[in-house]
Design a protein around this motif. Structure first.
Motif, PDB file in Angstrom:
ATOM      1  N   ARG A  71       0.776  -1.199  -0.137  1.00 43.64           N
ATOM      2  CA  ARG A  71      -0.016  -0.024  -0.137  1.00 43.64           C
ATOM      3  C   ARG A  71       0.783   1.250   0.080  1.00 43.64           C
ATOM      4  O   ARG A  71       0.438   2.335  -0.039  1.00 43.64           O
ATOM      5  CB  ARG A  71      -0.856   0.102   1.222  1.00 43.64           C
ATOM      6  N   ASP A  72       2.198   1.167   0.276  1.00 38.86           N
ATOM      7  CA  ASP A  72       2.966   2.434   0.274  1.00 38.86           C
ATOM      8  C   ASP A  72       3.834   2.635  -0.900  1.00 38.86           C
ATOM      9  O   ASP A  72       4.484   3.563  -1.066  1.00 38.86           O
ATOM     10  CB  ASP A  72       3.978   2.114   1.682  1.00 38.86           C
ATOM     11  N   LEU A  73       3.558   1.450  -1.695  1.00 34.99           N
ATOM     12  CA  LEU A  73       4.460   1.837  -2.974  1.00 34.99           C
ATOM     13  C   LEU A  73       4.018   2.996  -3.701  1.00 34.99           C
ATOM     14  O   LEU A  73       4.992   3.435  -4.586  1.00 34.99           O
ATOM     15  CB  LEU A  73       4.128   0.278  -4.031  1.00 34.99           C
ATOM     16  N   ILE A  77       6.734   5.688  -5.251  1.00 37.58           N
ATOM     17  CA  ILE A  77       6.909   6.038  -6.441  1.00 37.58           C
ATOM     18  C   ILE A  77       6.870   7.790  -6.814  1.00 37.58           C
ATOM     19  O   ILE A  77       7.625   8.179  -7.568  1.00 37.58           O
ATOM     20  CB  ILE A  77       5.560   5.529  -7.402  1.00 37.58           C
ATOM     21  N   LEU A  78       6.072   8.217  -6.001  1.00 39.11           N
ATOM     22  CA  LEU A  78       5.927   9.849  -5.846  1.00 39.11           C
ATOM     23  C   LEU A  78       7.198  10.193  -5.371  1.00 39.11           C
ATOM     24  O   LEU A  78       7.763  11.274  -5.971  1.00 39.11           O
ATOM     25  CB  LEU A  78       4.685  10.076  -5.186  1.00 39.11           C
ATOM     26  N   ALA A  79       7.868   9.677  -4.345  1.00 43.20           N
ATOM     27  CA  ALA A  79       9.003  10.266  -3.682  1.00 43.20           C
ATOM     28  C   ALA A  79      10.101  10.218  -4.835  1.00 43.20           C
ATOM     29  O   ALA A  79      10.970  11.017  -4.930  1.00 43.20           O
ATOM     30  CB  ALA A  79       9.491   9.363  -2.643  1.00 43.20           C
ATOM     31  N   GLY A  80      10.202   9.037  -5.578  1.00 43.55           N
ATOM     32  CA  GLY A  80      11.086   8.867  -6.519  1.00 43.55           C
ATOM     33  C   GLY A  80      11.008   9.666  -7.666  1.00 43.55           C
ATOM     34  O   GLY A  80      12.106  10.254  -8.387  1.00 43.55           O
ATOM     35  N   ILE A  81       9.839   9.737  -8.455  1.00 40.82           N
ATOM     36  CA  ILE A  81       9.409  10.524  -9.370  1.00 40.82           C
ATOM     37  C   ILE A  81       9.476  11.943  -9.318  1.00 40.82           C
ATOM     38  O   ILE A  81      10.386  12.810  -9.964  1.00 40.82           O
ATOM     39  CB  ILE A  81       8.235   9.916 -10.271  1.00 40.82           C
ATOM     40  N   LEU A  82       8.660  12.469  -8.518  1.00 33.90           N
ATOM     41  CA  LEU A  82       8.391  13.880  -8.017  1.00 33.90           C
ATOM     42  C   LEU A  82       9.564  14.518  -7.176  1.00 33.90           C
ATOM     43  O   LEU A  82      10.052  15.486  -7.477  1.00 33.90           O
ATOM     44  CB  LEU A  82       7.052  14.108  -7.428  1.00 33.90           C
TER      45      LEU A  82
END
Length: 312
Positions: A71-73, A77-82
């Motif tokens: 559920r935290d993926l 994803i947002l932490a890595g991309i944005l």
């Protein structure tokens, strides 16, 4: 109680080390951009090669680092991309379209956004006079250190203004999302997944076939590996470790030391100008960090006295 007192000091230490690496590598980045490589490959390899290093290390040493709740993926994803990929890209795009000073000053409005959000929306931080004063000192000092007091170097073009604003928003998002993830996961888990999703994002934008077609030599890749380690792997590790121990807004304020370090290194290594106004600006930023550190010391001494009183 000893651990309670030492933790904030360790957090400041980690952030300052991160800033020293970020600021110090800025001159190297400028040299690479202007003499050998385009910004895309440098931006991409910074996070991608760092991910390969830490992923390989933990695959051998400790695979528990990769365990996360599904559920935290989306958050990772947002932490890595944005948080990593887009923050870096929009910053460098702003540099290209405007000036370095404009890019820095736009990005370092992020601490204001972080403080407002953490205090008034999340209600996780207090709104204190010392912190507000530190914020004002750091922003004013950052402006003076970068610009030398010359408004003419600020160029707010249409696309540059948009990308600079995006850079500030994404940087603020990185601080807040990383802080949120660090409440549940270790520094290494947070870094591994953030770097990993940043890597996947860049592989879509600039595919391995596109990179292979550029014909980079072994020497080029040696430079890419070195730059990745000194410009993002070491400093981002220190940054994340410090963020785990300190409030997000405090970390944002302390990182305004980066342009001060960058212009100082550029003065000694590239022969760039450094005037009295810039020195005054750098002093103001340092004063803001000292003020925050004194605030933390006073707060933890108060906690210690309260604990001792309770024990008696």
């Amino acid at each position: 109680m000893r651990g309670i007192q030492q933790m904030p000091a360790a957090g400041y230490f980690f952030i300052v080390i991160a800033v020293l690496f970020w600021g110090g590598s800025a001159s190297l980045a400028k040299f690479l951009f202007t003499t050998r490589y385009d910004t895309l490959i440098i931006t991409q390899t910074r996070s991608s090669l760092s991910f390969l290093l830490i992923a390989a290390w933990f695959l051998v040493r400790d695979r528990s680092v990769f365990r996360v709740n599904r559920r935290d993926l989306p958050k990772f994803i947002l932490a890595g991309i944005l948080g990593i990929a887009v923050t870096n890209f929009t910053y460098y795009y702003t540099v290209k379209e405007t000036t370095v000073a404009t890019a820095i000053l736009l990005q370092y409005t992020a601490p204001v956004l972080v403080m407002v959000y953490a205090v008034f929306v999340l209600k996780e931080e207090s709104f204190t006079g010392a912190k507000v004063l530190a914020l004002v000192l750091s922003l004013a000092g950052c402006w003076l250190a970068v610009s030398g007091g010359d408004w003419s170097i600020i160029r707010l073009s249409g696309s540059g203004l948009l990308s600079g604003t995006a850079s500030a928003l994404c940087y603020a998002f990185m601080l807040l999302m990383s802080k949120h993830l660090l409440r549940t996961y270790s520094v290494w888990t947070t870094l591994t997944y953030a770097f990993g999703f940043s890597t996947l994002f860049w592989l879509v934008i600039n595919t391995p076939w596109d990179i292979a077609a550029r014909g980079y030599t072994a020497e080029d890749w040696g430079i890419f590996w070195f730059f990745a380690v000194v410009s993002i792997l070491i400093p981002h590790t220190m940054f994340t470790a410090g963020l785990k121990l300190l409030e997000a807004s405090t970390v944002g304020i302390v990182t305004t030391l980066e342009p001060v370090v960058a212009i100082t290194v550029a003065y000694f290594t590239l022969g760039e100008a450094l005037n009295a106004v810039q020195v005054a600006g750098g002093t103001a930023v340092v004063a803001a960090v000292v003020l925050l550190q004194m605030r933390s010391i006073q707060r933890h001494l108060s906690l210690r006295r309260a604990a001792n009183s309770h024990g008696n």
